[in-house]
Design a protein around this motif. Structure first.
Motif, PDB file in Angstrom:
ATOM      1  N   UNK A  19       0.832  -1.214   0.000  1.00 43.34           N
ATOM      2  CA  UNK A  19       0.000   0.000   0.000  1.00 43.34           C
ATOM      3  C   UNK A  19       0.865   1.261   0.000  1.00 43.34           C
ATOM      4  N   UNK A  20       1.952   1.241   0.769  1.00 42.30           N
ATOM      5  CA  UNK A  20       2.866   2.380   0.772  1.00 42.30           C
ATOM      6  C   UNK A  20       3.529   2.543  -0.580  1.00 42.30           C
ATOM      7  N   UNK A  21       3.845   1.425  -1.246  1.00 42.81           N
ATOM      8  CA  UNK A  21       4.468   1.484  -2.561  1.00 42.81           C
ATOM      9  C   UNK A  21       3.525   2.082  -3.590  1.00 42.81           C
ATOM     10  N   UNK A  22       2.241   1.729  -3.517  1.00 49.37           N
ATOM     11  CA  UNK A  22       1.274   2.287  -4.462  1.00 49.37           C
ATOM     12  C   UNK A  22       1.145   3.797  -4.288  1.00 49.37           C
ATOM     13  N   UNK A  23       1.170   4.259  -3.027  1.00 42.73           N
ATOM     14  CA  UNK A  23       1.098   5.712  -2.788  1.00 42.73           C
ATOM     15  C   UNK A  23       2.344   6.404  -3.342  1.00 42.73           C
ATOM     16  N   UNK A  24       3.493   5.708  -3.222  1.00 37.70           N
ATOM     17  CA  UNK A  24       4.727   6.289  -3.757  1.00 37.70           C
ATOM     18  C   UNK A  24       4.677   6.376  -5.275  1.00 37.70           C
ATOM     19  N   UNK A  25       4.089   5.347  -5.927  1.00 30.98           N
ATOM     20  CA  UNK A  25       3.894   5.420  -7.384  1.00 30.98           C
ATOM     21  C   UNK A  25       3.088   6.668  -7.748  1.00 30.98           C
ATOM     22  N   UNK A  26       2.051   6.943  -6.959  1.00 26.84           N
ATOM     23  CA  UNK A  26       1.209   8.108  -7.246  1.00 26.84           C
ATOM     24  C   UNK A  26       1.977   9.408  -7.125  1.00 26.84           C
ATOM     25  N   UNK A  27       2.805   9.535  -6.086  1.00 26.27           N
ATOM     26  CA  UNK A  27       3.585  10.770  -5.912  1.00 26.27           C
ATOM     27  C   UNK A  27       4.584  10.950  -7.046  1.00 26.27           C
ATOM     28  N   UNK A  28       5.233   9.840  -7.452  1.00 19.63           N
ATOM     29  CA  UNK A  28       6.187   9.953  -8.553  1.00 19.63           C
ATOM     30  C   UNK A  28       5.469  10.324  -9.843  1.00 19.63           C
ATOM     31  N   UNK A  30       2.875  12.229 -10.182  1.00 18.98           N
ATOM     32  CA  UNK A  30       2.616  13.673 -10.151  1.00 18.98           C
ATOM     33  C   UNK A  30       3.894  14.449 -10.460  1.00 18.98           C
ATOM     34  N   UNK A  31       5.014  13.967  -9.919  1.00 20.24           N
ATOM     35  CA  UNK A  31       6.287  14.654 -10.176  1.00 20.24           C
ATOM     36  C   UNK A  31       6.662  14.600 -11.656  1.00 20.24           C
ATOM     37  N   UNK A  32       6.274  13.508 -12.345  1.00 22.25           N
ATOM     38  CA  UNK A  32       6.624  13.383 -13.756  1.00 22.25           C
ATOM     39  C   UNK A  32       5.921  14.423 -14.620  1.00 22.25           C
ATOM     40  N   UNK A  33       4.853  15.022 -14.095  1.00 16.85           N
ATOM     41  CA  UNK A  33       4.125  16.042 -14.850  1.00 16.85           C
ATOM     42  C   UNK A  33       4.782  17.409 -14.740  1.00 16.85           C
ATOM     43  N   UNK A  34       5.797  17.547 -13.870  1.00 15.72           N
ATOM     44  CA  UNK A  34       6.472  18.821 -13.699  1.00 15.72           C
ATOM     45  C   UNK A  34       7.345  19.143 -14.909  1.00 15.72           C
ATOM     46  N   UNK A  35       7.695  20.391 -15.030  1.00 19.51           N
ATOM     47  CA  UNK A  35       8.604  20.823 -16.094  1.00 19.51           C
ATOM     48  C   UNK A  35      10.003  20.298 -15.811  1.00 19.51           C
ATOM     49  N   UNK A  36      10.738  19.902 -16.866  1.00 24.00           N
ATOM     50  CA  UNK A  36      12.112  19.434 -16.663  1.00 24.00           C
ATOM     51  C   UNK A  36      12.990  20.424 -15.909  1.00 24.00           C
ATOM     52  N   UNK A  38      12.217  22.012 -13.402  1.00 19.18           N
ATOM     53  CA  UNK A  38      11.970  21.843 -11.972  1.00 19.18           C
ATOM     54  C   UNK A  38      12.081  20.355 -11.628  1.00 19.18           C
ATOM     55  N   UNK A  39      13.042  19.702 -12.212  1.00 21.48           N
ATOM     56  CA  UNK A  39      13.111  18.243 -12.114  1.00 21.48           C
ATOM     57  C   UNK A  39      13.915  17.702 -10.970  1.00 21.48           C
ATOM     58  N   UNK A  40      14.340  18.533 -10.009  1.00 22.56           N
ATOM     59  CA  UNK A  40      15.115  18.018  -8.896  1.00 22.56           C
ATOM     60  C   UNK A  40      14.370  16.953  -8.117  1.00 22.56           C
ATOM     61  N   UNK A  41      13.100  17.232  -7.826  1.00 24.41           N
ATOM     62  CA  UNK A  41      12.304  16.248  -7.089  1.00 24.41           C
ATOM     63  C   UNK A  41      12.039  15.009  -7.933  1.00 24.41           C
ATOM     64  N   UNK A  45      12.959  11.279  -6.791  1.00 24.16           N
ATOM     65  CA  UNK A  45      11.922  10.250  -6.707  1.00 24.16           C
ATOM     66  C   UNK A  45      12.268   9.045  -7.575  1.00 24.16           C
ATOM     67  N   UNK A  46      12.766   9.296  -8.779  1.00 26.81           N
ATOM     68  CA  UNK A  46      13.131   8.182  -9.658  1.00 26.81           C
ATOM     69  C   UNK A  46      14.301   7.377  -9.087  1.00 26.81           C
ATOM     70  N   UNK A  47      15.242   8.061  -8.461  1.00 32.74           N
ATOM     71  CA  UNK A  47      16.349   7.350  -7.834  1.00 32.74           C
ATOM     72  C   UNK A  47      15.869   6.451  -6.699  1.00 32.74           C
ATOM     73  N   UNK A  48      14.933   6.985  -5.893  1.00 28.11           N
ATOM     74  CA  UNK A  48      14.373   6.166  -4.805  1.00 28.11           C
ATOM     75  C   UNK A  48      13.601   4.973  -5.358  1.00 28.11           C
ATOM     76  N   UNK A  49      12.856   5.187  -6.432  1.00 25.25           N
ATOM     77  CA  UNK A  49      12.086   4.104  -7.029  1.00 25.25           C
ATOM     78  C   UNK A  49      13.016   3.030  -7.607  1.00 25.25           C
TER      79      UNK A  49
END
Length: 781
Positions: A19-28, A30-36, A38-41, A45-49
């Motif tokens: 369940x925690x992993x699924x929530x993390x997928x969701x956060x990542x 959302x981050x993928x929709x950011x502009x490159x 502003x890609x620090x996060x 996130x991708x490194x953690x994944x």
């Protein structure tokens, strides 16, 4: 070893809940929709994944929508390269594979397609059920790989931009034609580009050429294993195999081939050119090393291609044969000769080429002269393991080359023990089994001799000061190594192949010459692995040995139990192995006791055997008592039983003599109980011997209660000796019962009343002793 902080991160990644992993997928997501910009996060996130999906041995399944977003990042040429690298790494570690969004335009972007190729390769290797979904992408990548291999630019690139090696090189002048690539010897490259072409800078397609060569072997193996060429693809040509071989012979017509065949053709041409380039004299040492590495890879790739399509064998062999002729005399190219030997092993029969000279050279020269090269040793042993069945059946020299092959182990013993445990059974043959056993026992001597040979080559005779720096003991052994009187001994121990004799007569002399090396770490490590190899040897040889060979084994055990290199604990450990397998040999062939009665009687009747090899002597006595019976061999006469009885009787009498000046016993109580039991067994089979056995047993109480014995043995040990003597005497009072209880069962397989496990008597025997025992002890005080 990881740092504590890293260990903590890995542990968290492995233990993350679903369940925690699924929530993390969701956060990542959302981050993928950011502009490159502003890609620090996003990167974080991708490194953690990536850590999460790669931290366990199980494959993680990504949500379909999230997987699609990662593929979009991967396939976008305008996406920052760091995003593509992380997306590719995550997709390689996860499932499912769903790459339908890959379009034909991707073939125009080298960087993107290189990352996509690595994803496809890893997913194909995982053999996922949806492999057929990526057939189009596999064929697309194969076409591109073929083009990169064969049609990369032969001109040097301009100065690199700061964006990385995959960014397009720019010609800043706009007018001057870039210089041509050069060969490793400085000449202008006269053919297509390969990894052995040298330049100041490289174009994008040249970098992709190098990348393709680095992965082409794995790609070809995977491509063939998955059978992609057998599917209903529009790329598959309808021409038959004969036309296919004609088309593949011309580069201009190779575009007519299906992707798989076309990739093979281009890879074959590429490897052929690399082999030609490797003949050039490199100006730099690094380029010379690169030539050798390219030779290894090229021959391995050509071997794969010939295995997949036999029509290439006849095109490849002239090149491979010429390459072998060029490299065979150069020890520096030894590692490149291993894939050549593999090629001969796989294809010489089809091409009707004699390969005997290749393998004679391989097994005779390499171990003898390059035993101190650890990487070659590992690769050589791996070559033998991969081809062990073929080598046994088709290479006559293989089984006779074990004296040479064991040189790799003697010099590199800690790193190769598991490989030799697996390899040793393949070296066993009935005609060389005895010699191999002697060679294993002499393995520490071989390590010492190799060490002396290596030192002798490094330190000239004239430079005595350098010799003396080795230490007085080693210097003495070095002197012996160079003395003509020891030359025959060292030549035998360093022999290249079997057949010159099972062993030598002057082993004691050799051990004395090598005394200075007994504390060498290499020799000590080698001695520690000998018991392991002996177990493997005996477990294998007992499955193939006949009665004659088993008799020879017994002779070797008796002889070599006292002829071992004097290394701390070495003799003890080897004798333990001998003891264990002596019982196995006698169980397999009980008449062995009668066959070798003279040697066994001489060994068992000598008290010196007790003090130097008590453990082995104890087991010899046990097998005599167990198997010297008419139940196992009708040749077992009363005279023979009496001879063994008298020999053991004399030994027991001598070691149990109690004198005031006698030293305490240096043997174990276990030896006494085994000797007493063996005498009782023999007496029960020849009843005239019972009075003598009872008289000797009756003296055991006074022996066990004497001062020197009580000072050496514990109270429990003394009681065990007295109890055993008491039980045996009571049993021998009823000869018919004793014969039944102490007699071995036929063939040692069916249940029996008496199961002597070398240490104690069974409950039934104790019950009989109790019935016969009266209150007044019959034993003398």
């Amino acid at each position: 070893m990881f740092t504590p902080a890293t260990e903590s991160f890995i542990k968290q990644a492995r233990e993350i809940q679903e369940d925690e992993l699924q929530r993390f997928y969701g956060r990542v997501s959302k981050h993928l929709l950011q502009s490159p910009k502003e890609g620090g996060e996003v990167v974080d996130s991708l490194q953690r994944l990536h850590l999460i999906v790669s931290a366990t041995k199980y494959v993680r399944t990504l949500p379909p929508d999230f997987s699609k977003k990662l593929q979009t990042l991967l396939c976008s040429p305008s996406c920052p390269e760091q995003f593509q690298i992380l997306s590719s790494a995550i997709l390689r570690e996860s499932l499912p594979l769903s790459l339908h969004s890959l379009s034909s335009e991707l073939s125009q972007d080298s960087r993107t397609l290189s990352y996509m190729a690595s994803v496809i390769l890893s997913q194909v290797l995982s053999q996922v059920p949806s492999f057929s979904h990526v057939l189009y992408q596999v064929n697309l990548v194969s076409r591109k790989l073929a083009d990169w291999l064969r049609y990369a630019s032969v001109h040097q690139g301009a100065s690199m931009s700061s964006g990385g090696i995959f960014h397009q090189s720019q010609n800043t002048s706009g007018k001057e034609q870039p210089a041509l690539m050069i060969e490793v010897d400085g000449a202008v490259a006269g053919d297509f580009f390969t990894v052995l072409c040298v330049g100041q800078s490289y174009t994008e397609d040249q970098w992709m050429n190098m990348y393709t060569f680095s992965m082409i072997r794995k790609w070809l193996l995977t491509y063939d294993a998955e059978g992609t060429s057998n599917t209903e693809s529009d790329d598959r040509s309808e021409v038959d195999s004969s036309v296919m071989s004609m088309v593949s012979a011309t580069s201009s017509s190779s575009r007519l081939l299906p992707p798989k065949e076309r990739l093979r053709e281009k890879a074959f041409e590429y490897c052929h050119r690399l082999i030609e380039q490797s003949d050039r004299k490199a100006l730099k040492r690094t380029d010379a090393e690169l030539q050798k590495a390219c030779l290894v890879e090229s021959v391995a790739i050509m071997d794969i291609i010939c295995s997949e399509d036999a029509s290439y064998v006849y095109r490849a062999f002239p090149c491979i044969k010429a390459l072998y002729g060029r490299l065979s005399a150069d020890l520096g190219s030894a590692r490149a000769l291993l894939p050549i030997a593999q090629f001969y092993l796989n294809h010489s029969e089809m091409a009707a080429v004699d390969s005997e000279a290749v393998f004679c050279h391989l097994f005779s020269r390499f171990p003898a002269e390059l035993f101190n090269e650890p990487m070659l040793a590992f690769e050589f042993v791996q070559f033998c393991l991969r081809n062990v069945t073929v080598l046994q059946d088709k290479v006559a020299i293989y089984r006779h080359s074990f004296p040479n092959l064991l040189k790799f182990l003697a010099w590199n013993s800690p790193g190769l023990i598991s490989e030799y445990v697996e390899l040793l059974p393949s070296l066993l043959a009935p005609e060389t089994a005895i010699e191999l056993l002697h060679t294993l026992l002499d393995l520490p001597c071989l390590a010492a001799a190799l060490d002396l040979q290596h030192r002798s080559a490094c330190y000239p005779v004239q430079d005595r000061a350098v010799w003396d720096q080795q230490g007085s003991k080693i210097t003495a052994s070095l002197d012996a190594f160079r003395q003509p009187s020891y030359r025959g001994l060292f030549l035998y121990i360093l022999r290249p192949e079997s057949g010159t004799g099972d062993t030598i007569d002057r082993l004691n002399t050799l051990h004395k010459a090598l005394e200075g090396m007994v504390e060498s770490p290499r020799v000590v490590h080698c001695a520690q692995i000998v018991p392991v190899l002996l177990h493997v040897y005996f477990n294998t040889v007992t499955k193939m040995a006949d009665e004659k060979l088993i008799s020879q084994f017994l002779m070797v055990l008796l002889e070599r139990s006292s002829l071992l290199y004097n290394i701390k604990n070495f003799s003890t450990e080897v004798q333990r192995v001998f003891s264990m397998h002596l019982q196995t040999l006698c169980k397999l062939h009980p008449p062995l006791i009668v066959d070798q009665y003279k040697e066994l009687l001489d060994f068992a009747s000598t008290t010196t055997s007790i003090y130097s090899k008590e453990h082995f002597y104890t087991h010899v006595v046990w097998v005599i008592g167990e198997y010297l019976s008419v139940a196992f061999d009708p040749r077992c006469t009363v005279e023979l039983i009496t001879s063994f009885f008298e020999g053991l009787e004399a030994v027991l009498f001598e070691i149990t003599q109690v004198r005031q000046s006698a030293n305490p016993p240096t043997y174990s109580p276990h030896l006494l109980t085994v000797l007493m039991t063996a005498l009782a067994k023999l007496a029960s089979r020849s009843q005239d011997l019972i009075p003598r056995a009872s008289l000797l047993l009756s003296k055991m109480r006074s022996f066990a209660r004497s001062g020197p014995v009580t000072a050496c043995f514990s109270e429990e040990d003394s009681e065990e000796i007295i109890t055993r003597a008491h039980e045996l005497i009571n049993l021998l009072k009823l000869p018919n019962v004793a014969q039944f209880v102490l007699a071995p069962s036929a063939r040692g397989e069916s249940p029996r009343w008496h199961r002597d496990t070398n240490t104690g008597l069974p409950q039934r025997m104790r019950a009989i002793s109790g019935l016969l025992h009266n209150q007044s002890s019959f034993l003398p005080a």
